[in-house]
Design a protein around this motif. Structure first.
Motif, PDB file in Angstrom:
ATOM      1  N   VAL A 146       0.781  -1.231   0.145  1.00 40.88           N
ATOM      2  CA  VAL A 146      -0.057  -0.015   0.156  1.00 40.88           C
ATOM      3  C   VAL A 146       0.931   1.228  -0.036  1.00 40.88           C
ATOM      4  N   THR A 147       0.579   2.288  -0.684  1.00 38.06           N
ATOM      5  CA  THR A 147       1.075   3.668  -0.605  1.00 38.06           C
ATOM      6  C   THR A 147      -0.001   4.566  -0.262  1.00 38.06           C
ATOM      7  N   ASP A 148       0.494   5.659   0.403  1.00 38.43           N
ATOM      8  CA  ASP A 148      -0.488   6.762   0.808  1.00 38.43           C
ATOM      9  C   ASP A 148      -0.056   8.123   0.686  1.00 38.43           C
ATOM     10  N   ILE A 149      -0.609   9.075   0.303  1.00 41.69           N
ATOM     11  CA  ILE A 149       0.145  10.520   0.078  1.00 41.69           C
ATOM     12  C   ILE A 149       0.475  11.144   1.449  1.00 41.69           C
ATOM     13  N   GLY A 150      -0.103  10.566   2.618  1.00 42.83           N
ATOM     14  CA  GLY A 150       0.199  11.214   3.864  1.00 42.83           C
ATOM     15  C   GLY A 150      -0.936  12.269   4.090  1.00 42.83           C
ATOM     16  N   ARG A 178       1.660  16.303   1.806  1.00 44.23           N
ATOM     17  CA  ARG A 178       2.196  16.349   0.414  1.00 44.23           C
ATOM     18  C   ARG A 178       1.251  16.505  -0.422  1.00 44.23           C
ATOM     19  N   LYS A 179       1.358  17.324  -1.568  1.00 46.41           N
ATOM     20  CA  LYS A 179       0.506  17.310  -2.676  1.00 46.41           C
ATOM     21  C   LYS A 179       0.771  16.291  -3.842  1.00 46.41           C
ATOM     22  N   LEU A 180       1.988  15.402  -3.576  1.00 42.23           N
ATOM     23  CA  LEU A 180       2.152  14.548  -4.709  1.00 42.23           C
ATOM     24  C   LEU A 180       2.564  13.341  -3.802  1.00 42.23           C
ATOM     25  N   ASN A 181       2.393  12.124  -4.264  1.00 36.03           N
ATOM     26  CA  ASN A 181       2.872  10.666  -3.776  1.00 36.03           C
ATOM     27  C   ASN A 181       4.005  10.429  -4.774  1.00 36.03           C
ATOM     28  N   GLN A 182       5.333  10.460  -4.077  1.00 36.32           N
ATOM     29  CA  GLN A 182       6.324  10.096  -4.752  1.00 36.32           C
ATOM     30  C   GLN A 182       7.066   8.803  -4.250  1.00 36.32           C
ATOM     31  N   ASP A 183       6.130   8.198  -3.607  1.00 42.89           N
ATOM     32  CA  ASP A 183       6.503   6.486  -3.311  1.00 42.89           C
ATOM     33  C   ASP A 183       5.920   5.696  -4.458  1.00 42.89           C
ATOM     34  N   PHE A 184       6.611   4.654  -4.776  1.00 39.98           N
ATOM     35  CA  PHE A 184       6.086   3.683  -5.538  1.00 39.98           C
ATOM     36  C   PHE A 184       6.468   2.337  -5.072  1.00 39.98           C
ATOM     37  N   HIS A 229       8.497  19.197  -8.322  1.00 42.48           N
ATOM     38  CA  HIS A 229       7.400  18.948  -9.335  1.00 42.48           C
ATOM     39  C   HIS A 229       7.235  17.479  -9.384  1.00 42.48           C
ATOM     40  N   ASN A 230       7.067  17.138 -10.580  1.00 43.93           N
ATOM     41  CA  ASN A 230       6.886  15.670 -10.960  1.00 43.93           C
ATOM     42  C   ASN A 230       8.218  14.719 -10.782  1.00 43.93           C
ATOM     43  N   ALA A 231       9.368  15.277 -10.586  1.00 46.51           N
ATOM     44  CA  ALA A 231      10.528  14.535 -10.870  1.00 46.51           C
ATOM     45  C   ALA A 231      10.728  13.319  -9.839  1.00 46.51           C
ATOM     46  N   GLY A 232      10.250  13.670  -8.625  1.00 39.47           N
ATOM     47  CA  GLY A 232      10.411  12.663  -7.743  1.00 39.47           C
ATOM     48  C   GLY A 232       9.420  11.554  -7.912  1.00 39.47           C
ATOM     49  N   ASP A 233       8.151  11.797  -8.322  1.00 36.43           N
ATOM     50  CA  ASP A 233       7.330  10.484  -8.400  1.00 36.43           C
ATOM     51  C   ASP A 233       7.722  10.017  -9.846  1.00 36.43           C
ATOM     52  N   TYR A 234       8.501  10.705 -10.835  1.00 33.21           N
ATOM     53  CA  TYR A 234       8.777   9.989 -12.152  1.00 33.21           C
ATOM     54  C   TYR A 234      10.133   9.239 -11.624  1.00 33.21           C
ATOM     55  N   ASP A 287       4.995  12.987   5.457  1.00 34.70           N
ATOM     56  CA  ASP A 287       5.461  12.389   3.904  1.00 34.70           C
ATOM     57  C   ASP A 287       4.605  11.431   3.548  1.00 34.70           C
ATOM     58  N   ASN A 288       4.844  11.009   2.186  1.00 32.77           N
ATOM     59  CA  ASN A 288       4.322   9.852   1.407  1.00 32.77           C
ATOM     60  C   ASN A 288       4.617   8.369   2.364  1.00 32.77           C
ATOM     61  N   ILE A 289       3.909   7.477   2.446  1.00 27.84           N
ATOM     62  CA  ILE A 289       4.093   6.281   3.206  1.00 27.84           C
ATOM     63  C   ILE A 289       3.973   5.185   2.368  1.00 27.84           C
ATOM     64  N   ALA A 290       4.795   4.168   2.315  1.00 31.83           N
ATOM     65  CA  ALA A 290       4.776   3.052   1.442  1.00 31.83           C
ATOM     66  C   ALA A 290       5.040   1.822   2.453  1.00 31.83           C
ATOM     67  N   VAL A 291       4.442   0.859   2.194  1.00 28.11           N
ATOM     68  CA  VAL A 291       4.488  -0.418   3.051  1.00 28.11           C
ATOM     69  C   VAL A 291       4.122  -1.693   2.160  1.00 28.11           C
ATOM     70  N   ILE A 292       5.293  -2.513   2.424  1.00 26.78           N
ATOM     71  CA  ILE A 292       4.840  -3.941   1.772  1.00 26.78           C
ATOM     72  C   ILE A 292       5.120  -4.931   2.988  1.00 26.78           C
ATOM     73  N   LEU A 293       4.251  -5.701   3.252  1.00 28.17           N
ATOM     74  CA  LEU A 293       4.253  -6.711   4.117  1.00 28.17           C
ATOM     75  C   LEU A 293       4.432  -8.241   3.460  1.00 28.17           C
ATOM     76  N   ILE A 294       5.328  -8.888   4.010  1.00 27.22           N
ATOM     77  CA  ILE A 294       5.577 -10.280   3.363  1.00 27.22           C
ATOM     78  C   ILE A 294       5.369 -11.220   4.312  1.00 27.22           C
ATOM     79  N   ASP A 295       4.392 -12.213   4.253  1.00 26.20           N
ATOM     80  CA  ASP A 295       4.156 -13.392   5.319  1.00 26.20           C
ATOM     81  C   ASP A 295       4.973 -14.688   4.524  1.00 26.20           C
ATOM     82  N   VAL A 296       6.003 -14.984   4.803  1.00 27.85           N
ATOM     83  CA  VAL A 296       6.766 -15.804   4.049  1.00 27.85           C
ATOM     84  C   VAL A 296       6.530 -17.159   4.327  1.00 27.85           C
TER      85      VAL A 296
END
Length: 244
Positions: A7-11, A14-20, A44-49, A231-240
């Motif tokens: 999941v990612t969230d803009i927080g 911030r006006k842009l979500n630069q997490d991917f 501007h758009n450079a971070g999300d790009y 800040d933008n928030i990015a999370v990956i959870l892996i149940d191995v």
């Protein structure tokens, strides 16, 4: 059986979500699964790009790579992404100075192979929470050299200055980590939008709740936003070793 949720969230600020993020439980090229978090920077758009381009370039490279060694596969993918970001920044002045962190992982049976550039993190949680990656940041260097303690580092004014990034230099220095996994291990990959808002102990408490990984990931995002969501928030959870 491996199970994941991303999941990612803009927080809140911030006006842009630069997490991917990218999460595939299925094979990609010669890797049995691939998980990537990228936290972009630039005006501007450079971070999300930068973050999106880096992840997409890496996935394409992994898919077409003939190598069998996961370190070589991930390393090559990151180096090609670095070249791509450098080239695009030269071609388009709106993208000048862009860059991104990246943390990538693949689960190989009972082992986890990790590659890291920047200050996005990978943790393994079981009886305790362990940060596997090492932040490439100015403040982390100061902590390692004994200049400041861990507590002072959390609120240091320079805490967002990173010392390595995709796109920063023509050659990128990558850290690799190889970890043995055991039953009950949960892997967390995240951007600093999570770790700057929550202490490791708060993250651990949420991840030990007996609820689905989807709900745990969403609770992490919610808690980070409740603590300021700066800040933008990015999370990956892996149940191995998921039971179902």
């Amino acid at each position: 059986m491996i199970k994941s949720f991303s999941v990612t969230d803009i927080g809140k600020k911030r006006k842009l979500n630069q997490d991917f993020v990218y999460a595939s439980q299925e094979p990609v090229g010669n890797l049995p699964n691939v998980f990537i978090v990228a936290d972009g920077m630039g005006g501007h758009n450079a971070g999300d790009y930068a973050s999106k381009c880096t992840v997409e370039t890496m996935v394409r490279e992994i898919r077409g790579c003939f190598e069998k060694n996961p370190v070589r596969i991930l390393g090559k993918a990151i180096r090609v992404a670095n070249d791509q970001i450098r080239r695009r920044a030269r071609e388009d002045e709106a993208l000048y100075g862009m860059g991104t962190t990246v943390v990538a992982a693949t689960c190989l049976g009972h082992y986890l192979q990790v590659a890291n550039v920047g200050d996005s993190r990978l943790y393994i949680i079981n009886d305790e929470i362990r940060q596997i990656t090492r932040d490439h940041s100015l403040v982390e260097e100061m902590v390692r050299m004994g200049g400041i303690d861990r507590e002072a580092a959390r609120n240091h004014p320079d805490k967002n200055i990173i010392t390595r990034a995709i796109g920063a230099l023509d050659t990128v220095e990558i850290d690799f980590f190889h970890e043995e996994l055991k039953p009950g291990d949960l892997v967390l990959m995240c951007s600093d939008g999570l770790t700057n808002m929550l202490e490791d102990e708060e993250i651990e408490k949420i991840l030990k709740e007996r609820i689905s990984i989807e709900k745990r990931a969403e609770k992490l995002v919610e808690a980070a936003n409740n603590n300021g969501g700066k800040d933008n928030i990015a999370v990956i959870l892996i149940d191995v070793f998921a039971k179902e």
